[in-house]
Motif scaffolding. Structure first.
Motif, PDB file in Angstrom:
ATOM      1  N   SER A  58     -13.242 -33.908   7.230  1.00 31.98           N
ATOM      2  CA  SER A  58     -12.269 -34.914   7.658  1.00 31.98           C
ATOM      3  C   SER A  58     -11.239 -35.140   6.560  1.00 31.98           C
ATOM      4  O   SER A  58     -11.190 -34.413   5.573  1.00 31.98           O
ATOM      5  CB  SER A  58     -13.007 -36.230   7.930  1.00 31.98           C
ATOM      6  N   ASP A  59     -10.434 -36.200   6.732  1.00 34.55           N
ATOM      7  CA  ASP A  59      -9.529 -36.621   5.662  1.00 34.55           C
ATOM      8  C   ASP A  59      -9.894 -38.025   5.178  1.00 34.55           C
ATOM      9  O   ASP A  59      -9.070 -38.713   4.568  1.00 34.55           O
ATOM     10  CB  ASP A  59      -8.070 -36.559   6.116  1.00 34.55           C
ATOM     11  N   ALA A  60     -11.138 -38.440   5.421  1.00 39.10           N
ATOM     12  CA  ALA A  60     -11.598 -39.769   5.013  1.00 39.10           C
ATOM     13  C   ALA A  60     -11.918 -39.791   3.523  1.00 39.10           C
ATOM     14  O   ALA A  60     -12.622 -38.910   3.017  1.00 39.10           O
ATOM     15  CB  ALA A  60     -12.829 -40.176   5.814  1.00 39.10           C
ATOM     16  N   ILE A  61     -11.404 -40.808   2.826  1.00 37.33           N
ATOM     17  CA  ILE A  61     -11.542 -40.930   1.375  1.00 37.33           C
ATOM     18  C   ILE A  61     -12.115 -42.306   1.053  1.00 37.33           C
ATOM     19  O   ILE A  61     -11.659 -43.317   1.592  1.00 37.33           O
ATOM     20  CB  ILE A  61     -10.179 -40.742   0.680  1.00 37.33           C
ATOM     21  N   LEU A  76     -13.764 -38.899  -2.501  1.00 32.24           N
ATOM     22  CA  LEU A  76     -14.219 -40.126  -3.131  1.00 32.24           C
ATOM     23  C   LEU A  76     -13.572 -40.257  -4.499  1.00 32.24           C
ATOM     24  O   LEU A  76     -13.132 -39.271  -5.085  1.00 32.24           O
ATOM     25  CB  LEU A  76     -15.735 -40.197  -3.221  1.00 32.24           C
ATOM     26  N   TYR A  77     -13.479 -41.501  -4.993  1.00 33.69           N
ATOM     27  CA  TYR A  77     -12.805 -41.722  -6.267  1.00 33.69           C
ATOM     28  C   TYR A  77     -13.345 -42.977  -6.939  1.00 33.69           C
ATOM     29  O   TYR A  77     -13.986 -43.828  -6.313  1.00 33.69           O
ATOM     30  CB  TYR A  77     -11.291 -41.833  -6.080  1.00 33.69           C
ATOM     31  N   THR A  84     -20.716 -40.695 -11.491  1.00 36.59           N
ATOM     32  CA  THR A  84     -20.549 -39.269 -11.209  1.00 36.59           C
ATOM     33  C   THR A  84     -20.262 -39.069  -9.729  1.00 36.59           C
ATOM     34  O   THR A  84     -20.998 -39.564  -8.874  1.00 36.59           O
ATOM     35  CB  THR A  84     -21.805 -38.481 -11.610  1.00 36.59           C
ATOM     36  N   LEU A  85     -19.188 -38.345  -9.437  1.00 31.05           N
ATOM     37  CA  LEU A  85     -18.808 -38.022  -8.064  1.00 31.05           C
ATOM     38  C   LEU A  85     -19.253 -36.599  -7.771  1.00 31.05           C
ATOM     39  O   LEU A  85     -19.007 -35.688  -8.563  1.00 31.05           O
ATOM     40  CB  LEU A  85     -17.297 -38.137  -7.880  1.00 31.05           C
ATOM     41  N   PHE A 104      -9.348 -42.699 -14.092  1.00 32.27           N
ATOM     42  CA  PHE A 104      -9.315 -42.365 -12.664  1.00 32.27           C
ATOM     43  C   PHE A 104      -9.824 -40.942 -12.475  1.00 32.27           C
ATOM     44  O   PHE A 104      -9.352 -40.016 -13.136  1.00 32.27           O
ATOM     45  CB  PHE A 104      -7.903 -42.455 -12.090  1.00 32.27           C
ATOM     46  N   ILE A 105     -10.800 -40.784 -11.560  1.00 35.36           N
ATOM     47  CA  ILE A 105     -11.265 -39.457 -11.166  1.00 35.36           C
ATOM     48  C   ILE A 105     -11.477 -39.427  -9.656  1.00 35.36           C
ATOM     49  O   ILE A 105     -11.654 -40.468  -9.012  1.00 35.36           O
ATOM     50  CB  ILE A 105     -12.583 -39.052 -11.863  1.00 35.36           C
ATOM     51  N   GLY A 106     -11.442 -38.223  -9.101  1.00 31.19           N
ATOM     52  CA  GLY A 106     -11.686 -38.073  -7.678  1.00 31.19           C
ATOM     53  C   GLY A 106     -12.319 -36.726  -7.383  1.00 31.19           C
ATOM     54  O   GLY A 106     -12.300 -35.810  -8.214  1.00 31.19           O
ATOM     55  N   ALA A 107     -12.904 -36.598  -6.202  1.00 33.09           N
ATOM     56  CA  ALA A 107     -13.509 -35.350  -5.757  1.00 33.09           C
ATOM     57  C   ALA A 107     -13.199 -35.162  -4.278  1.00 33.09           C
ATOM     58  O   ALA A 107     -13.307 -36.108  -3.488  1.00 33.09           O
ATOM     59  CB  ALA A 107     -15.022 -35.370  -5.985  1.00 33.09           C
ATOM     60  N   ILE A 108     -12.805 -33.933  -3.920  1.00 30.48           N
ATOM     61  CA  ILE A 108     -12.387 -33.626  -2.554  1.00 30.48           C
ATOM     62  C   ILE A 108     -13.107 -32.379  -2.067  1.00 30.48           C
ATOM     63  O   ILE A 108     -13.193 -31.384  -2.786  1.00 30.48           O
ATOM     64  CB  ILE A 108     -10.863 -33.384  -2.476  1.00 30.48           C
TER      65      ILE A 108
END
Length: 238
Positions: A58-61, A76-77, A84-85, A104-108
């Protein structure tokens, strides 16, 4: 395994990718529990908080503050230290994101569906940009410095798709017709990198550029593997 750190103005970013040579295939354990147990075993840090999602292409964050045990999504961010992501892949594109200026960190997780839905673009415009502006209370940032890690995934040479999938990417030039009628090679990471550069032309992009399909290092769904590669990112204080 890929394991390295990146220095920033506020601490250091730690990136960890685990594959076939590092992991035991999940025996049916809930994926979120499997991720927590596995990452904690590698990090040897009982104090860290580990977050993952029920991935649904999906494109859900999600912000980690909002994640529950049954949360569904593919991004997620966080801006918190020692969180830890984790995302799971087997051919799809894993993207880890960080700011050089503020915590700031994120994972896709981006397969063709998430890519077509624009999850990376949404992450940059609706998540990264707004979060960094919120962290910068005096709004001094005019050109935030951002980094991207693109982990192992199925490369264009191995990624054959049908015309209905290719149609979403033909105009951009990242779906190339094969000699076989109705078949195309799709360059997902090339497409994603082009979108990153549309927003941040000077962004640092680290692309492993190793195909999951023909590598002994990584699980591949198209190869029939049941295991999943784990890609993780966290912020640590110096």
């Amino acid at each position: 395994m890929i394991d390295f750190t990146i220095p920033t103005d506020y601490g250091r970013i730690e990136i960890l990718s685990l594959g076939k040579r590092d992991l035991v295939e999940n025996d049916g354990t809930d994926w979120n529990l499997y991720c927590k147990k596995t990452i904690r075993n590698f990090h040897k840090d009982e104090s860290e908080e580990i977050y993952s999602l029920d991935q649904i292409h999906s494109d859900a964050i999600w912000n980690t503050q909002e994640i529950k045990s049954d949360s569904k999504g593919d991004g997620l961010y966080t801006s918190e230290y020692n969180q830890t992501l984790v995302i799971r892949t087997a051919d799809c594109v894993p993207i880890l994101v960080w700011s050089f200026d503020y915590p700031f960190i994120g994972a896709i997780h981006s397969g063709w569906k998430g890519t077509q839905l624009g999850i990376t673009e949404k992450f940059i415009s609706n998540t990264f940009n707004k979060t960094v502006k919120g962290l910068d209370r005096q709004s001094k940032i005019t050109n935030p410095k951002i980094g991207f890690y693109i982990g192992s995934h199925i490369l264009a040479k191995d990624y054959e798709v049908s015309e209905d999938v290719a149609s979403y990417f033909l105009e951009s030039g990242f779906a190339i017709a094969k000699d076989t009628a109705g078949k195309y090679n799709l360059d997902l990471s090339g497409y994603i990198q082009s979108k990153i550069k549309d927003y941040y032309p000077k962004a640092l992009v680290i692309n492993v550029n190793e195909s999951t399909l023909d590598s002994p290092n990584w699980f591949s769904h198209r190869s029939g593997d049941k295991g999943r590669n784990l890609h993780c990112i966290r912020i640590l204080k110096d």
